[in-house]
Write a protein that holds these residues in place. Sequence first.
Motif, PDB file in Angstrom:
ATOM      1  N   LYS A  79      -0.857 -15.412   4.432  1.00 41.36           N
ATOM      2  CA  LYS A  79       0.009 -14.544   5.369  1.00 41.36           C
ATOM      3  C   LYS A  79       1.115 -13.993   4.643  1.00 41.36           C
ATOM      4  N   ASN A  95       2.457 -11.055   8.889  1.00 36.47           N
ATOM      5  CA  ASN A  95       1.077 -10.455   8.893  1.00 36.47           C
ATOM      6  C   ASN A  95      -0.056 -11.318   8.299  1.00 36.47           C
ATOM      7  N   VAL A 118      -1.166  -5.413   2.484  1.00 31.92           N
ATOM      8  CA  VAL A 118      -0.996  -6.104   3.633  1.00 31.92           C
ATOM      9  C   VAL A 118      -1.103  -4.799   4.697  1.00 31.92           C
ATOM     10  N   ASP A 119      -1.782  -5.156   5.805  1.00 30.93           N
ATOM     11  CA  ASP A 119      -2.145  -4.304   7.037  1.00 30.93           C
ATOM     12  C   ASP A 119      -0.749  -4.191   7.751  1.00 30.93           C
ATOM     13  N   MET A 120       0.000  -3.140   7.636  1.00 27.60           N
ATOM     14  CA  MET A 120       1.122  -3.337   8.681  1.00 27.60           C
ATOM     15  C   MET A 120       0.924  -3.006  10.177  1.00 27.60           C
ATOM     16  N   LEU A 123       1.333  -6.266  12.056  1.00 23.34           N
ATOM     17  CA  LEU A 123       2.579  -7.124  12.122  1.00 23.34           C
ATOM     18  C   LEU A 123       2.870  -7.520  13.391  1.00 23.34           C
ATOM     19  N   LYS A 135       7.267  -0.573  14.610  1.00 19.66           N
ATOM     20  CA  LYS A 135       5.929  -0.050  13.916  1.00 19.66           C
ATOM     21  C   LYS A 135       5.887   1.418  14.012  1.00 19.66           C
TER      22      LYS A 135
END
Length: 239
Positions: A79, A95, A118-120, A123, A135
């Motif tokens: 994470k 994340n 990191v896949d935003m 979030l 976002k």
Amino acid sequence: MIGGCNVNKKYMISIIAVVVVIVGVVTYFVLDKSLGNNVEVESVINQENAVASSKENANVATVSAEELKGNWNIADGSKVYWSVTTSKETVNFVNEGVTGKWNLDVQDSSVISGEGIVDMNVLDSGNETRDSHVKEREDLLAVVDYPEATFVTKSFSELPTEWNAGDIVPVTIEGTVTVKGVEKEVEFESEVMYQDEQLLLSGETMVTFEDFGMKSPHTVVLEAENELIVQLELILDKG
């Protein structure tokens, strides 16, 4: 008639005042619930269960440099936390969409390298309204145009060439965090542990909204500080 009008006005004013108070109380509790922190930061390194490094402890397994050397993949359960302090409290975002690879050689820290993506879009602060706001806004993350944040290492402080399983090993990691296509040089003060054939890494650094061309999300309800704490909590499997 005039006296009656005055009484009615006073009565109406009293009713309005009561309604305002009720609305204010309800609004406070609604906002308090929706704007509060819903995510607790959890470290992958359990300090209480860490095995103390001691020559007197014959049960501590030694991990050789050769065992540690090689490629390690960021595994499920890793994470990245993003924490912002408001005028009320610290709010944490998490994340869980973290991928990447690290190459480790404790005998030569100059060749150690690592990267994380990191896949935003995933979030999460435990509040959909707040998450969508952060976002979607152009002056914040704008994930439609910038769906990923990255971290690429540049250097590591010197590491011991022989570890004990369960020992906490301090390490300073320098590298580059990229958010919204903007790069920022950072330094993560970190700890690493080898346990159950996995590497556990916990590291923290501080950046600001301005570092990445974002505006601190002030509202009429809350005022947020400009600083952001970024915390890596990574689990790595060899392979």
